[in-house]
Write a protein that holds these residues in place. Structure first.
Motif, short mmCIF file in Angstrom:
data_model
loop_
_atom_site.label_atom_id
_atom_site.label_comp_id
_atom_site.label_asym_id
_atom_site.label_seq_id
_atom_site.Cartn_x
_atom_site.Cartn_y
_atom_site.Cartn_z
N VAL A 58 0.85 -1.19 0.00
CA VAL A 58 0.00 0.00 0.00
C VAL A 58 0.89 1.25 0.00
N THR A 59 0.73 2.09 -1.01
CA THR A 59 1.56 3.30 -1.05
C THR A 59 1.21 4.26 0.08
N ASP A 76 1.46 6.00 8.40
CA ASP A 76 0.08 6.04 7.90
C ASP A 76 -0.83 5.06 8.65
N LEU A 77 -0.34 4.49 9.73
CA LEU A 77 -1.14 3.50 10.45
C LEU A 77 -2.37 4.12 11.09
N LEU A 78 -2.25 5.33 11.63
CA LEU A 78 -3.42 6.00 12.22
C LEU A 78 -4.50 6.20 11.16
N LEU A 79 -4.09 6.57 9.97
CA LEU A 79 -5.04 6.74 8.88
C LEU A 79 -5.72 5.42 8.54
N TRP A 80 -4.97 4.35 8.56
CA TRP A 80 -5.52 3.01 8.32
C TRP A 80 -6.60 2.68 9.36
N LEU A 87 -5.23 -5.53 10.01
CA LEU A 87 -4.13 -4.60 10.22
C LEU A 87 -2.92 -5.00 9.37
N PRO A 88 -2.14 -4.03 8.94
CA PRO A 88 -0.90 -4.36 8.23
C PRO A 88 -0.02 -5.29 9.06
#
Length: 215
Positions: free
Chosen positions: A55-56, A85-89, A107-108
């Protein structure tokens, strides 16, 4: 041979890419924008096995199809995202802000970092951290195939928007100059929206880089 199958998916016409090493049959999906089941069916048609989701960045239109892929494949593919970008995820990529609902994705499972090498079959992909559109935005560069998957960093004649939370215009321009324009001129740029371009074309003609437009 590295095979690249493009899709244009979702409400904002996002480019998704299914990549596969035709020799090993290993496959990866870059930015599963929407309709994960469609991507899985395409891979199955070629007898490719999706091992990875790269994921970019975590805006909803670049990850909303993740659940459709992971729900269809066992074992589930590894999901790779930069931690910034985890918070955005966690916030569904900002989808609720636009009145859009997406299926919750796992989750990633792998943290991306600048300079990291990702392996797909016989091919290496270099992770290039390029913030400005979002804090954790990365690009994936395959030197062997002379191709850069740039997400929403740069487009043909344009650049990513910087008015969303976490965006910053000066940071984005710096990312482009240090992480895109330093690549060979003939490098193909496969971006998040619109037509592909090249590094050389954008260096010469992109008005945000040549001084034609300023924000």
């Amino acid at each position: 041979m590295l095979s690249i199958v493009p899709f244009v998916l979702g409400p904002v016409m996002t480019n998704t890419f299914l990549l596969a090493d035709s020799e090993t049959k290993e496959a990866a999906v870059i930015d599963p924008a929407w309709e994960g089941g469609v991507i899985v069916k395409e891979a199955e048609k070629h007898n490719w096995h999706i091992r990875y989701i790269w994921v970019t960045h975590a805006h909803f239109d670049h990850m909303a199809g993740t659940a459709g892929i992971t729900d269809s494949i066992q074992p589930q593919p590894e999901i790779a995202l930069h931690p910034d970008d985890l918070l955005l995820w966690h916030n569904q990529g900002g989808a609720p802000f636009f009145g859009i609902r997406i299926d919750p994705a796992p989750l990633p499972t792998r943290e991306l970092e600048h300079g990291q090498l990702l392996r797909l079959g016989n091919y290496d992909f270099e992770v290039r951290h390029a913030p400005g559109h979002s804090p954790g935005h990365v690009m994936f560069y395959c030197a062997a195939e002379n191709v850069l998957f740039s997400g929403d960093v740069i487009f043909m004649g344009s650049i990513g928007r910087t008015d969303l939370p976490g965006g910053d215009y000066d940071t984005l321009i710096t990312s482009i100059r240090t992480q895109v324009l330093t690549l060979p001129e003939k490098t193909r740029i496969l971006n998040g929206h619109g037509l592909e371009t090249t590094v050389g074309r954008e260096r010469k003609h992109n008005p945000f880089l040549t001084g034609g437009w300023q924000i």
